[in-house]
Write a protein that holds these residues in place. Structure first.
Motif, PDB file in Angstrom:
ATOM      1  N   GLY A  41       0.746  -1.267   0.084  1.00 49.32           N
ATOM      2  CA  GLY A  41      -0.046   0.085  -0.010  1.00 49.32           C
ATOM      3  C   GLY A  41       0.992   1.376   0.081  1.00 49.32           C
ATOM      4  O   GLY A  41       0.242   2.439  -0.095  1.00 49.32           O
ATOM      5  N   THR A  42       2.161   1.023  -0.049  1.00 50.65           N
ATOM      6  CA  THR A  42       2.930   2.321  -0.382  1.00 50.65           C
ATOM      7  C   THR A  42       3.354   2.643  -1.728  1.00 50.65           C
ATOM      8  O   THR A  42       2.804   1.989  -2.642  1.00 50.65           O
ATOM      9  CB  THR A  42       4.548   2.242   0.498  1.00 50.65           C
ATOM     10  N   ILE A  43       3.548   3.846  -1.751  1.00 49.91           N
ATOM     11  CA  ILE A  43       3.812   4.234  -3.128  1.00 49.91           C
ATOM     12  C   ILE A  43       5.374   4.699  -3.102  1.00 49.91           C
ATOM     13  O   ILE A  43       5.877   5.793  -2.644  1.00 49.91           O
ATOM     14  CB  ILE A  43       2.920   5.409  -3.569  1.00 49.91           C
ATOM     15  N   ASP A  44       5.957   4.054  -4.241  1.00 51.58           N
ATOM     16  CA  ASP A  44       7.454   4.779  -4.473  1.00 51.58           C
ATOM     17  C   ASP A  44       7.257   5.472  -5.760  1.00 51.58           C
ATOM     18  O   ASP A  44       6.769   5.432  -6.821  1.00 51.58           O
ATOM     19  CB  ASP A  44       8.214   3.422  -4.805  1.00 51.58           C
ATOM     20  N   ILE A  45       7.989   6.462  -5.785  1.00 51.70           N
ATOM     21  CA  ILE A  45       8.273   7.622  -6.748  1.00 51.70           C
ATOM     22  C   ILE A  45      10.018   7.882  -6.962  1.00 51.70           C
ATOM     23  O   ILE A  45      10.683   7.792  -6.246  1.00 51.70           O
ATOM     24  CB  ILE A  45       7.776   9.035  -6.173  1.00 51.70           C
ATOM     25  N   GLY A  46      10.078   7.899  -8.253  1.00 47.55           N
ATOM     26  CA  GLY A  46      11.345   7.781  -8.756  1.00 47.55           C
ATOM     27  C   GLY A  46      11.762   9.229  -9.592  1.00 47.55           C
ATOM     28  O   GLY A  46      10.812   9.958 -10.047  1.00 47.55           O
ATOM     29  N   TRP A 107      17.222   4.498 -16.292  1.00 47.16           N
ATOM     30  CA  TRP A 107      18.015   5.896 -16.021  1.00 47.16           C
ATOM     31  C   TRP A 107      17.423   6.487 -14.794  1.00 47.16           C
ATOM     32  O   TRP A 107      17.779   7.790 -14.534  1.00 47.16           O
ATOM     33  CB  TRP A 107      17.580   6.979 -17.545  1.00 47.16           C
ATOM     34  N   PHE A 108      16.693   6.068 -13.876  1.00 42.76           N
ATOM     35  CA  PHE A 108      16.241   6.337 -12.668  1.00 42.76           C
ATOM     36  C   PHE A 108      17.152   6.147 -11.588  1.00 42.76           C
ATOM     37  O   PHE A 108      17.823   5.032 -11.920  1.00 42.76           O
ATOM     38  CB  PHE A 108      14.567   5.870 -12.285  1.00 42.76           C
ATOM     39  N   SER A 109      17.201   6.978 -10.583  1.00 41.52           N
ATOM     40  CA  SER A 109      18.085   6.876  -9.564  1.00 41.52           C
ATOM     41  C   SER A 109      17.475   5.762  -8.541  1.00 41.52           C
ATOM     42  O   SER A 109      16.389   5.626  -8.637  1.00 41.52           O
ATOM     43  CB  SER A 109      18.203   8.073  -8.756  1.00 41.52           C
ATOM     44  N   ASN A 110      18.624   5.207  -7.851  1.00 37.54           N
ATOM     45  CA  ASN A 110      18.292   4.270  -6.644  1.00 37.54           C
ATOM     46  C   ASN A 110      17.534   4.882  -5.438  1.00 37.54           C
ATOM     47  O   ASN A 110      17.048   4.314  -4.903  1.00 37.54           O
ATOM     48  CB  ASN A 110      19.300   3.311  -6.392  1.00 37.54           C
TER      49      ASN A 110
END
Length: 138
Positions: A41-46, A107-110
């Motif tokens: 249920g969490t949301i990760d944004i990159g 190409w997104f950061s960790n």
């Protein structure tokens, strides 16, 4: 469960949302971002730049709003055809480093922003509740 099955299904069909944070001077900052809804249920944004203002803002003030919306398809069986629909999440965010970025790992950061929802408002996505609902979840 944080999100209803219908909210989860809707969010999983989307790949772009808008993250609202607050600058140290108290001004709002809204940024379009890629995201992933996690099983918990969490949301990760990159993003490609972990030094951007949104990351710094979350470090100073973890209270955020995240919006995902679009236009309801103008087709038979759609909820409120031709109207807007979506989910707005208020939550508490943190900056984390993960092994694999949530989207576009080439190409997104960790370094990511993870949102833990506190309040959810959805509208025009549930045929059994077409006008939606607002609920506190955290």
């Amino acid at each position: 469960m944080t999100f209803t099955d219908i909210e989860r299904a809707y969010l999983n069909t989307q790949n772009l949302g808008r993250l609202a944070t607050v600058t140290p001077g108290g001004k709002p900052l809204i940024a379009p971002v890629g995201f992933r809804l996690n099983d918990d249920g969490t949301i990760d944004i990159g993003g490609p730049n972990p030094e951007s203002q949104r990351y710094r803002n979350v470090g100073k003030n973890p209270n955020v709003t995240f919006a995902v919306d679009d236009m309801t398809p103008d087709e038979p069986g759609a909820v409120k055809p031709g109207w807007g629909r979506g989910v707005i999440i208020r939550g508490v965010a943190e900056v984390l480093t993960v092994e694999t970025p949530p989207v576009a790992p080439e190409w997104f950061s960790n370094k990511i922003i993870r949102i833990r929802p506190v309040r959810i408002h959805s509208w025009h996505i549930d045929p059994d509740n077409p006008d939606g609902e607002v609920r506190v979840v955290g």
